[in-house]
Design an enzyme around this catalytic site. Structure first.
Site, PDB file in Angstrom:
ATOM      1  N   TRP A  28       0.839  -1.192   0.000  1.00 34.38           N
ATOM      2  CA  TRP A  28       0.000   0.000   0.000  1.00 34.38           C
ATOM      3  C   TRP A  28       0.874   1.242   0.000  1.00 34.38           C
ATOM      4  O   TRP A  28       1.839   1.348   0.732  1.00 34.38           O
ATOM      5  CB  TRP A  28      -0.889   0.012   1.235  1.00 34.38           C
ATOM      6  N   LYS A  29       0.522   2.190  -0.808  1.00 26.70           N
ATOM      7  CA  LYS A  29       1.229   3.466  -0.863  1.00 26.70           C
ATOM      8  C   LYS A  29       0.590   4.413   0.142  1.00 26.70           C
ATOM      9  O   LYS A  29      -0.609   4.650   0.107  1.00 26.70           O
ATOM     10  CB  LYS A  29       1.138   4.060  -2.273  1.00 26.70           C
ATOM     11  N   ALA A  30       1.388   4.933   1.056  1.00 24.78           N
ATOM     12  CA  ALA A  30       0.856   5.794   2.108  1.00 24.78           C
ATOM     13  C   ALA A  30       0.263   7.065   1.503  1.00 24.78           C
ATOM     14  O   ALA A  30       0.825   7.651   0.588  1.00 24.78           O
ATOM     15  CB  ALA A  30       1.951   6.154   3.101  1.00 24.78           C
TER      16      ALA A  30
END
EC number: 3.6.4.12
Length: 606
Positions: A28-30
């Site tokens: 997941w990309k923050a």
């Protein structure tokens, strides 16, 4: 399909607090803002005029302007900062010598762009007086100033990049201690996920020796490791390119449950992969201070003028002459058709999903481990079976609690990778909204002339030549581009906006195809036919007296009654015309129009 990597696809989760799941390959990309710092060398060699007529410093300022202009349109919430190193004066939060912070890490605006334009339009004559030059700087201090600027930002930063512009391949060549400090500081920045990108500027006749010093700064490798010097010209060209396109980060629209059967449920997240980009809504400003206005709505009683709370407001429906009053909770219960989520109803062959069933843009679902553990494994199994059996899942879909239910088809999509094993398309299901039965109707088209086989073959000849691979990403919306350029011209005090090239206009068909189109027109259209031309106006016939002739339908003398009777067209004539003819032939003129028609038919033996 073992790699469930949304990071490669550019998805960003709305919460931004998911951890990487090593078992299923989540990445997941923050969520947050992208941030860039332009770290520019301003020593004297950067101000030497090159063959192009501009110095390296002016090129750096143009790159910074281009990035700021692009950011305002694409993602105006991202942050950009500019730091000079090698100045005689200093201005920074750490009080480092010969480091000058020109612009703090902040959102782009017109004032910041105009400030950078002053370095290119007015030249660099006043630079030495305002900032000065000094080669006694420390690159470690410059990197430290960048690190402080990132850490002092009040915003959540998703990515941190430092773009280092210089033409000196070996700074601190006479001071190994300063070089060692710079390498150590660069390593510290890499450990806290701050990327350093070198954009080296070369001069004719002098090669930039990358392995001399910057190899350890950018790549942080050992001294005995050989690295390839990256091509800075491509990166500079990318920074200089103006791209007026909105960048919408892919964040989840919501998290819902997916019920496969009694007691079997998994969690999924909903995304919008594609959507129409429209003009941004206008912001109303206060005319005196130019500050954005804030709306505040209040409801008052019409009779007493008393301020009403939300609980005091009720709704009613007139039925049988009476007002049936409903509480707010009752209205909410009426709109509720069930809990939000997907419920599996069955499966259909993929061939049953026709193109005309696409009534609105589709959405995309992906497994969500945060709501129900084990959702990825079950989701993966369902996806594989749908792909293997070439079927679509028919589900009932309630996106929100008060939303009406819709039937949707889940179209499976396998993961797609390019030659470098980078994900192009993620694995998951496209949520295609199906129309209701009342939304579909059968149309009856009037009969039209059918084309002959020769005409069809001739049309295929030039249509094949006009075919080309179409992608919406290759064409800009001329309406949006005109809007962006007009706003840019107003903000930057330009006389005229930049010209817009409309790539959606029809191509030069004659140059591309040539003769086959004319051959097709000769076969289909009559001689002298001009496409799009208006037909010539009909000229009225003149009588002997020079006036306009009467219409045949109203003038019995200009009508062949016997021919009209045999063709069954007497009913189209008016009653006065029929009576006039009957009087001239001595026939009865009594009765209605049908009686007159039958009398004339009997006269001619029809």
């Amino acid at each position: 399909m073992s790699n469930w990597n949304f990071g490669d696809f550019g998805f960003a989760d709305g919460a931004g607090d998911e951890d990487e799941d090593a078992e299923v390959g989540f990445s997941w990309k923050a969520a947050g803002r992208d941030s860039i710092i332009f770290l520019v060398d301003v020593t004297r060699p950067m101000f030497i005029k090159q063959e192009t007529g501009e110095s390296h410093f002016e090129l750096c300022m143009k790159c910074a302007q281009s990035v700021l202009k692009n950011k305002i349109i694409s993602s105006d919430r991202d942050l950009v900062g500019v730091i000079f190193f090698g100045t005689d004066k200093e201005k920074n939060s750490g009080n480092f010598k010969h480091i000058y912070t020109l612009q703090e890490l902040d959102q782009p605006c017109a004032a910041r762009i105009l400030e950078l334009e002053s370095f290119t339009e007015d030249g660099t004559a006043d630079f030495e007086q305002k900032y000065g030059h000094n080669s006694s700087f420390s690159l470690s201090d410059a990197l430290w100033a960048c690190s402080n600027m990132f850490s002092q930002s009040p915003h959540n930063l998703a990515s941190k990049r430092v773009l280092l512009f210089t033409c000196n391949d070996n700074p601190h060549s006479n001071d190994p201690a300063l070089q060692r400090q710079a390498r150590t500081k660069a390593k510290d920045l890499h450990e806290v996920n701050i990327d350093i990108e070198l954009l080296h500027l070369t001069t004719p006749g002098k090669e930039f020796n990358f392995s001399e010093f910057y190899q350890d700064i950018v790549f942080n490798t050992d001294e005995d490791e050989a690295s390839v010097l990256p091509d800075a010209s491509e990166k500079l060209e990318e920074l200089m390119t103006r791209v007026r396109a909105k960048d919408n980060k892919k964040r989840t629209m919501g998290r819902i449950g997916f019920e496969l059967g009694e007691g079997l449920q998994l969690g999924v997240a909903i995304y919008n992969l594609i959507g129409e980009q429209k003009k941004p809504y206008p912001t109303k400003l206060y005319k005196r201070t130019n500050e954005p206005l804030k709306r505040n709505r209040k409801t008052f009683c019409e009779d007493t003028g008393e301020l009403l709370m939300q609980t005091d407001i009720k709704k009613y429906q007139v039925y049988g002459g009476r007002k049936i009053v409903f509480e707010q909770e009752e209205v909410a219960d009426i709109k509720k058709f069930g809990d939000s989520g997907l419920k599996l109803m069955g499966f259909k062959p993929r061939t049953a999903l026709k193109p005309y069933l696409h009534v609105r843009p589709a959405q995309f679902i992906f497994p969500d481990e945060t709501s129900i553990q084990g959702s990825t494994t079950l989701f993966n199994a369902l996806l594989k079976k749908c792909l293997a059996r070439d079927v679509v899942a028919i589900c009932r879909f309630i996106p929100r609690r008060n939303s009406p239910p819709r039937f949707v088809a889940l179209l499976a999509q396998d993961e797609e990778l390019d030659d470098q094993s980078i994900q192009i398309s993620p694995p998951g299901f496209h949520v295609i909204f199906l129309p209701f039965a009342d939304d579909i109707r059968k149309l009856q088209y009037p009969e039209a002339p059918r084309a002959t086989p020769d005409q069809i073959d001739k049309a295929k000849t030039f249509i094949k030549k006009l075919n080309f691979p179409f992608s919406s990403e290759n064409f800009e919306n001329p309406v949006l581009q005109t809007h962006y350029r007009t706003l840019e011209a107003l903000a930057l005090d330009k006389d005229l906006p930049d010209a817009v090239v409309d790539h959606t206009e029809p191509p030069q068909i004659d140059k591309r195809v040539g003769g086959p189109i004319q051959e097709f027109m000769d076969m289909v259209f009559p001689q002298g036919y001009v496409p799009g031309a208006k037909p010539p106006p009909k000229r009225k016939a003149e009588s002997k007296a020079g006036g306009a002739a009467k219409k045949p339908a109203k003038d019995g003398g200009n009508v062949d009654m016997e021919d009209m009777a045999r063709q069954g067209k007497l009913a189209k004539l008016t009653v006065p015309v029929l009576k006039e003819f009957c009087q001239s032939k001595g026939l009865s003129t009594g009765g209605k129009k049908n009686d007159l028609v039958e009398e004339i038919k009997s006269f001619f033996g029809v």
